[in-house]
Design a protein around this motif. Sequence first.
Motif, PDB file in Angstrom:
ATOM      1  N   PRO A   1       0.789  -1.232   0.000  1.00  0.00           N
ATOM      2  CA  PRO A   1       0.000   0.000   0.000  1.00  0.00           C
ATOM      3  C   PRO A   1       0.824   1.288   0.000  1.00  0.00           C
ATOM      4  N   GLN A   2       2.123   1.184  -0.170  1.00  0.00           N
ATOM      5  CA  GLN A   2       2.936   2.404  -0.178  1.00  0.00           C
ATOM      6  C   GLN A   2       2.712   3.228  -1.446  1.00  0.00           C
ATOM      7  N   LYS A   3       2.374   2.552  -2.535  1.00  0.00           N
ATOM      8  CA  LYS A   3       2.105   3.214  -3.818  1.00  0.00           C
ATOM      9  C   LYS A   3       0.654   2.949  -4.212  1.00  0.00           C
ATOM     10  N   PRO A   4       0.005   3.901  -4.900  1.00  0.00           N
ATOM     11  CA  PRO A   4      -1.401   3.730  -5.269  1.00  0.00           C
ATOM     12  C   PRO A   4      -1.591   2.821  -6.479  1.00  0.00           C
ATOM     13  N   PRO A   5      -2.782   2.249  -6.586  1.00  0.00           N
ATOM     14  CA  PRO A   5      -3.105   1.493  -7.798  1.00  0.00           C
ATOM     15  C   PRO A   5      -3.438   2.457  -8.941  1.00  0.00           C
ATOM     16  N   LYS A   6      -3.553   1.908 -10.120  1.00  0.00           N
ATOM     17  CA  LYS A   6      -4.056   2.641 -11.288  1.00  0.00           C
ATOM     18  C   LYS A   6      -5.463   2.117 -11.530  1.00  0.00           C
ATOM     19  N   MET A   7      -6.337   3.011 -11.936  1.00  0.00           N
ATOM     20  CA  MET A   7      -7.702   2.595 -12.236  1.00  0.00           C
ATOM     21  C   MET A   7      -8.042   3.018 -13.648  1.00  0.00           C
ATOM     22  N   LYS A   8      -8.621   2.087 -14.389  1.00  0.00           N
ATOM     23  CA  LYS A   8      -8.979   2.341 -15.784  1.00  0.00           C
ATOM     24  C   LYS A   8     -10.364   1.764 -16.053  1.00  0.00           C
ATOM     25  N   PHE A   9     -11.251   2.613 -16.580  1.00  0.00           N
ATOM     26  CA  PHE A   9     -12.568   2.126 -16.968  1.00  0.00           C
ATOM     27  C   PHE A   9     -12.445   1.380 -18.284  1.00  0.00           C
ATOM     28  N   VAL A  10     -13.022   0.179 -18.306  1.00  0.00           N
ATOM     29  CA  VAL A  10     -13.084  -0.626 -19.519  1.00  0.00           C
ATOM     30  C   VAL A  10     -14.330  -0.205 -20.297  1.00  0.00           C
ATOM     31  N   SER A  11     -15.390   0.123 -19.562  1.00  0.00           N
ATOM     32  CA  SER A  11     -16.615   0.641 -20.175  1.00  0.00           C
ATOM     33  C   SER A  11     -16.365   2.074 -20.634  1.00  0.00           C
ATOM     34  N   GLU A  12     -17.031   2.451 -21.704  1.00  0.00           N
ATOM     35  CA  GLU A  12     -16.941   3.839 -22.180  1.00  0.00           C
ATOM     36  C   GLU A  12     -17.606   4.749 -21.149  1.00  0.00           C
ATOM     37  N   LEU A  13     -16.938   5.844 -20.830  1.00  0.00           N
ATOM     38  CA  LEU A  13     -17.477   6.756 -19.825  1.00  0.00           C
ATOM     39  C   LEU A  13     -17.088   8.188 -20.177  1.00  0.00           C
ATOM     40  N   TRP A  14     -18.082   9.066 -20.259  1.00  0.00           N
ATOM     41  CA  TRP A  14     -17.850  10.480 -20.567  1.00  0.00           C
ATOM     42  C   TRP A  14     -17.841  11.246 -19.256  1.00  0.00           C
ATOM     43  N   HIS A  15     -16.658  11.721 -18.865  1.00  0.00           N
ATOM     44  CA  HIS A  15     -16.512  12.380 -17.564  1.00  0.00           C
ATOM     45  C   HIS A  15     -15.250  13.237 -17.593  1.00  0.00           C
ATOM     46  N   PRO A  16     -15.285  14.405 -16.967  1.00  0.00           N
ATOM     47  CA  PRO A  16     -14.104  15.282 -16.973  1.00  0.00           C
ATOM     48  C   PRO A  16     -12.848  14.651 -16.353  1.00  0.00           C
ATOM     49  N   ASN A  17     -13.001  13.768 -15.386  1.00  0.00           N
ATOM     50  CA  ASN A  17     -11.842  13.214 -14.679  1.00  0.00           C
ATOM     51  C   ASN A  17     -11.464  11.803 -15.120  1.00  0.00           C
ATOM     52  N   ILE A  18     -11.999  11.399 -16.268  1.00  0.00           N
ATOM     53  CA  ILE A  18     -11.646  10.106 -16.863  1.00  0.00           C
ATOM     54  C   ILE A  18     -11.210  10.395 -18.293  1.00  0.00           C
ATOM     55  N   ASP A  19      -9.946  10.115 -18.586  1.00  0.00           N
ATOM     56  CA  ASP A  19      -9.467  10.468 -19.921  1.00  0.00           C
ATOM     57  C   ASP A  19     -10.082   9.559 -20.978  1.00  0.00           C
TER      58      ASP A  19
ATOM     59  N   VAL B   1     -14.257   7.345  -6.211  1.00  0.00           N
ATOM     60  CA  VAL B   1     -14.537   7.418  -7.648  1.00  0.00           C
ATOM     61  C   VAL B   1     -16.041   7.620  -7.885  1.00  0.00           C
ATOM     62  N   ILE B   2     -16.876   6.935  -7.116  1.00  0.00           N
ATOM     63  CA  ILE B   2     -18.327   7.126  -7.241  1.00  0.00           C
ATOM     64  C   ILE B   2     -18.686   8.576  -6.910  1.00  0.00           C
ATOM     65  N   SER B   3     -18.083   9.115  -5.870  1.00  0.00           N
ATOM     66  CA  SER B   3     -18.302  10.512  -5.505  1.00  0.00           C
ATOM     67  C   SER B   3     -17.834  11.446  -6.627  1.00  0.00           C
ATOM     68  N   MET B   4     -16.697  11.114  -7.240  1.00  0.00           N
ATOM     69  CA  MET B   4     -16.164  11.905  -8.347  1.00  0.00           C
ATOM     70  C   MET B   4     -17.118  11.886  -9.544  1.00  0.00           C
ATOM     71  N   LEU B   5     -17.761  10.721  -9.795  1.00  0.00           N
ATOM     72  CA  LEU B   5     -18.725  10.656 -10.901  1.00  0.00           C
ATOM     73  C   LEU B   5     -19.830  11.679 -10.694  1.00  0.00           C
ATOM     74  N   ALA B   6     -20.308  11.770  -9.456  1.00  0.00           N
ATOM     75  CA  ALA B   6     -21.401  12.683  -9.136  1.00  0.00           C
ATOM     76  C   ALA B   6     -20.951  14.142  -9.080  1.00  0.00           C
ATOM     77  N   ASP B   7     -19.701  14.368  -8.745  1.00  0.00           N
ATOM     78  CA  ASP B   7     -19.212  15.729  -8.520  1.00  0.00           C
ATOM     79  C   ASP B   7     -17.781  15.867  -9.050  1.00  0.00           C
ATOM     80  N   PRO B   8     -17.622  16.048 -10.368  1.00  0.00           N
ATOM     81  CA  PRO B   8     -16.279  16.100 -10.950  1.00  0.00           C
ATOM     82  C   PRO B   8     -15.494  17.336 -10.535  1.00  0.00           C
ATOM     83  N   ASN B   9     -14.182  17.215 -10.675  1.00  0.00           N
ATOM     84  CA  ASN B   9     -13.301  18.366 -10.527  1.00  0.00           C
ATOM     85  C   ASN B   9     -13.078  18.893 -11.942  1.00  0.00           C
ATOM     86  N   ASP B  10     -13.816  19.921 -12.310  1.00  0.00           N
ATOM     87  CA  ASP B  10     -13.708  20.432 -13.675  1.00  0.00           C
ATOM     88  C   ASP B  10     -12.604  21.481 -13.833  1.00  0.00           C
TER      89      ASP B  10
END
Length: 170
Positions: free
Chosen positions: A68-86, A126-135
Amino acid sequence: MATPTDQGALLLKRQLMDLQKTPVEGFSAGLIDDDDIFSWEVMIMGPPDTFYEGGFFKAHLLFPKEYPQKPPKMKFVSELWHPNIDKNGDVCISILHDPGEDKWGYERPEERWLPIHTVETIIMSVISMLADPNDESPANVDAGKDWRNDYNGAFKKKVMKCVRKSQDCL
């Protein structure tokens, strides 16, 4: 003596057992491959009262050997339109950024990765970010523009398309 990799694996095994014993509303999680505790698949239900509601979005959570010293990477496999998901599906959220000082001074150290984070706290963030993005700092500039300039038009239309697509994939 246990290596850091062994410690991370034990921690992840415990978290997996906890999530199986006591599921958390809003998502489910498990291993991509039963032989690899460092590679998880997550299914996130679109948060209620958002344009994502009704969607089922699949993501991969890939933990480094230094967890746990380093964070994981998270990648959506499903298509998702969101400011904080490239556009490749990579999630850009502070808690998944390496610990310590932000070289651009945008994030405080306590907003970044801390070893106390668990699969549950990551997914809930991440669920919270979906509802309230950092634009202010979008990973997907076009989605960020739609969010700011045409929320009930172009943004909603593109998100609803992703929701429908996610439902068809079930």
